[in-house]
Design a protein around this motif. Structure first.
Motif, short mmCIF file in Angstrom:
data_model
loop_
_atom_site.label_atom_id
_atom_site.label_comp_id
_atom_site.label_asym_id
_atom_site.label_seq_id
_atom_site.Cartn_x
_atom_site.Cartn_y
_atom_site.Cartn_z
N LEU A 150 0.83 -1.21 0.00
CA LEU A 150 0.00 0.00 0.00
C LEU A 150 0.86 1.26 0.00
N GLN A 151 2.00 1.22 0.66
CA GLN A 151 2.90 2.37 0.62
C GLN A 151 3.45 2.58 -0.79
N VAL A 152 3.73 1.49 -1.48
CA VAL A 152 4.17 1.60 -2.88
C VAL A 152 3.05 2.20 -3.72
N ALA A 153 1.80 1.79 -3.47
CA ALA A 153 0.66 2.35 -4.21
C ALA A 153 0.55 3.85 -3.98
N ILE A 154 0.78 4.28 -2.76
CA ILE A 154 0.71 5.72 -2.46
C ILE A 154 1.83 6.47 -3.18
N ALA A 155 3.02 5.88 -3.19
CA ALA A 155 4.14 6.50 -3.92
C ALA A 155 3.82 6.57 -5.41
N MET A 156 3.23 5.51 -5.95
CA MET A 156 2.87 5.51 -7.38
C MET A 156 1.80 6.57 -7.65
N ALA A 157 0.90 6.79 -6.68
CA ALA A 157 -0.12 7.82 -6.84
C ALA A 157 0.52 9.20 -6.96
N ALA A 158 1.51 9.46 -6.13
CA ALA A 158 2.20 10.75 -6.20
C ALA A 158 2.89 10.92 -7.54
N ILE A 159 3.54 9.87 -8.00
CA ILE A 159 4.23 9.95 -9.30
C ILE A 159 3.23 10.11 -10.43
N ALA A 160 2.12 9.38 -10.36
CA ALA A 160 1.09 9.49 -11.39
C ALA A 160 0.50 10.90 -11.41
N LEU A 161 0.31 11.48 -10.25
CA LEU A 161 -0.24 12.83 -10.16
C LEU A 161 0.72 13.85 -10.77
N LEU A 162 2.00 13.67 -10.48
CA LEU A 162 2.99 14.62 -11.02
C LEU A 162 3.22 14.46 -12.51
N THR A 163 3.25 13.24 -12.97
CA THR A 163 3.58 13.00 -14.39
C THR A 163 2.35 12.91 -15.28
N ARG A 164 1.18 12.67 -14.67
CA ARG A 164 -0.07 12.51 -15.40
C ARG A 164 0.02 11.37 -16.43
N LYS A 165 0.76 10.35 -16.08
CA LYS A 165 0.88 9.16 -16.93
C LYS A 165 -0.23 8.20 -16.56
N LYS A 166 -1.04 7.83 -17.53
CA LYS A 166 -2.18 6.94 -17.28
C LYS A 166 -1.71 5.56 -16.83
N TRP A 167 -0.64 5.06 -17.39
CA TRP A 167 -0.18 3.72 -17.03
C TRP A 167 0.27 3.66 -15.57
N LEU A 168 0.77 4.78 -15.05
CA LEU A 168 1.14 4.82 -13.63
C LEU A 168 -0.09 4.76 -12.74
N GLU A 169 -1.20 5.31 -13.22
CA GLU A 169 -2.45 5.18 -12.46
C GLU A 169 -2.86 3.71 -12.38
N TYR A 170 -2.71 3.00 -13.47
CA TYR A 170 -3.05 1.57 -13.45
C TYR A 170 -2.15 0.80 -12.47
N VAL A 171 -0.87 1.15 -12.47
CA VAL A 171 0.06 0.53 -11.52
C VAL A 171 -0.36 0.87 -10.09
N MET A 172 -0.73 2.11 -9.87
CA MET A 172 -1.17 2.58 -8.56
C MET A 172 -2.41 1.80 -8.10
N TYR A 173 -3.42 1.71 -8.95
CA TYR A 173 -4.64 0.98 -8.60
C TYR A 173 -4.34 -0.52 -8.42
N GLY A 174 -3.48 -1.05 -9.26
CA GLY A 174 -3.11 -2.46 -9.15
C GLY A 174 -2.39 -2.75 -7.84
#
Length: 190
Positions: A150-174
């Motif tokens: 879950l901590q990794v998911a939160i970190a991925m959320a921050a990166i997805a928010l900053l980069t606006r990369k859709k694939w990072l959102e999928y990684v975050m949700y996954g």
């Protein structure tokens, strides 16, 4: 921007103004909501991980206490065995007191049987506490794994928010889903 009321916007100024006024595309809001939910679940998982680790330590301590008590009983058993052996020797050396020493030997045998039963019971209790401790440590590891994912998911959320990369959102949700599944495994003692 000039001092006479005439404004010149850079390409990103318009987007920043809309985001600040709440006119975003929902992207930011959904990631923020996901992060808040996952952080809350992660906090609960972290608490459960700490609780199971404390239980494991307590149970291991109980196992050590029972093991020590069993060891004391076995020492007492050995002392009775030594006395029985001395009585057997004395019976052979002093035939006149044969009946007395036979009674002593019989008494020591009876006492040893009781002591042995008590020692074996304490060893079984120690083993039970050890098994309980091992189970709690397994649970602790599951909770820790879930919290980490879950901590990794939160970190991925921050990166997805900053980069606006859709694939990072999928990684975050996954990652969030995997963390919740691992937490479910911990909750069901799997």
């Amino acid at each position: 921007m000039s001092g006479h009321g005439f404004h010149v916007h850079g390409p990103h100024d318009h987007e920043l103004e809309h985001a600040a006024q709440g006119h975003g595309d929902g992207h930011t809001s959904s990631i923020a909501m996901f992060t808040a939910i996952i952080a809350t679940v992660g906090a609960l998982f972290g608490y459960m991980g700490g609780a199971t680790q404390a239980n494991a330590g307590l149970y291991k301590n109980n196992a050590a206490i029972k093991k020590t008590e069993a060891s004391n009983q076995w020492n007492y058993y050995q002392a009775k065995s030594s006395k029985q052996n001395l009585s057997e020797l004395a019976m052979e050396l002093t035939p006149a007191k044969r009946e007395f020493y036979q009674d002593e030997i019989k008494r020591y045998k009876g006492e040893k049987a009781e002591i042995k039963a008590a020692a074996e019971k304490l060893e079984a209790e120690s083993k039970h506490w050890d098994e309980q401790s091992d189970e709690q440590m397994h649970q602790h590891h599951r909770w820790a794994q879930a919290t980490t994912v879950l901590q990794v998911a939160i970190a991925m959320a921050a990166i997805a928010l900053l980069t606006r990369k859709k694939w990072l959102e999928y990684v975050m949700y996954g990652a969030g889903a995997v963390g919740v599944v691992i937490g479910g495994l911990a909750a069901f003692h799997i």
